[in-house]
Write a protein that holds these residues in place. Structure first.
Motif, PDB file in Angstrom:
ATOM      1  N   ALA A  33       0.799  -1.228   0.000  1.00  0.00           N
ATOM      2  CA  ALA A  33       0.000   0.000   0.000  1.00  0.00           C
ATOM      3  C   ALA A  33       0.830   1.277   0.000  1.00  0.00           C
ATOM      4  O   ALA A  33       0.318   2.344  -0.340  1.00  0.00           O
ATOM      5  N   ILE A  34       2.097   1.165   0.382  1.00  0.00           N
ATOM      6  CA  ILE A  34       2.945   2.350   0.535  1.00  0.00           C
ATOM      7  C   ILE A  34       4.194   2.173  -0.324  1.00  0.00           C
ATOM      8  O   ILE A  34       4.786   1.085  -0.333  1.00  0.00           O
ATOM      9  N   PRO A  35       4.622   3.217  -1.025  1.00  0.00           N
ATOM     10  CA  PRO A  35       5.829   3.106  -1.871  1.00  0.00           C
ATOM     11  C   PRO A  35       7.076   2.707  -1.067  1.00  0.00           C
ATOM     12  O   PRO A  35       7.216   3.054   0.110  1.00  0.00           O
ATOM     13  N   ILE A  41       9.150   5.324   0.927  1.00  0.00           N
ATOM     14  CA  ILE A  41       8.589   5.787   2.198  1.00  0.00           C
ATOM     15  C   ILE A  41       8.780   4.723   3.280  1.00  0.00           C
ATOM     16  O   ILE A  41       9.125   5.044   4.417  1.00  0.00           O
ATOM     17  N   VAL A  42       8.586   3.458   2.929  1.00  0.00           N
ATOM     18  CA  VAL A  42       8.799   2.379   3.905  1.00  0.00           C
ATOM     19  C   VAL A  42      10.270   2.332   4.305  1.00  0.00           C
ATOM     20  O   VAL A  42      10.590   2.187   5.491  1.00  0.00           O
ATOM     21  N   ALA A  46       2.840   9.273   8.695  1.00  0.00           N
ATOM     22  CA  ALA A  46       3.136  10.683   8.956  1.00  0.00           C
ATOM     23  C   ALA A  46       3.868  11.300   7.762  1.00  0.00           C
ATOM     24  O   ALA A  46       3.607  12.445   7.386  1.00  0.00           O
ATOM     25  N   ARG A  47       4.770  10.530   7.174  1.00  0.00           N
ATOM     26  CA  ARG A  47       5.514  11.025   6.001  1.00  0.00           C
ATOM     27  C   ARG A  47       4.562  11.281   4.831  1.00  0.00           C
ATOM     28  O   ARG A  47       4.665  12.301   4.150  1.00  0.00           O
ATOM     29  N   ILE A  48       3.616  10.378   4.617  1.00  0.00           N
ATOM     30  CA  ILE A  48       2.642  10.540   3.530  1.00  0.00           C
ATOM     31  C   ILE A  48       1.766  11.768   3.781  1.00  0.00           C
ATOM     32  O   ILE A  48       1.490  12.542   2.865  1.00  0.00           O
ATOM     33  N   GLU A  49       1.351  11.943   5.040  1.00  0.00           N
ATOM     34  CA  GLU A  49       0.458  13.056   5.387  1.00  0.00           C
ATOM     35  C   GLU A  49       1.219  14.345   5.641  1.00  0.00           C
ATOM     36  O   GLU A  49       0.606  15.369   5.967  1.00  0.00           O
ATOM     37  N   ARG A  50       2.539  14.303   5.520  1.00  0.00           N
ATOM     38  CA  ARG A  50       3.408  15.477   5.720  1.00  0.00           C
ATOM     39  C   ARG A  50       3.184  16.139   7.061  1.00  0.00           C
ATOM     40  O   ARG A  50       2.922  17.339   7.170  1.00  0.00           O
TER      41      ARG A  50
END
Length: 57
Positions: A18-20, A23-24, A48-52
């Motif tokens: 689900a996550i690139p 980012i993981v 948190a990284r995805i949602e900045r």
């Protein structure tokens, strides 16, 4: 960490569904740096990284 460690490792690998990967990878490295090694910490950092926003652990 025995079986618990294997389960956590598999859960982290499943995040890649689900996550690139970038980012993981960032989340795993960040978790290691702060000493919060575990699936929950990695997931929270990645989200948190995805949602900045800053991760709240």
């Amino acid at each position: 960490m025995g079986n618990k460690g294997k389960r956590e490792f598999i859960q982290i690998l499943r995040l890649l569904e689900a996550i690139p990967m970038e980012i993981v990878t960032f989340a795993v490295n960040e978790a290691i740096c702060i000493g919060a090694i575990g699936f929950d910490a990695v997931k929270q950092i990645a989200l948190a990284r995805i949602e900045r926003r800053p991760a709240r652990l």
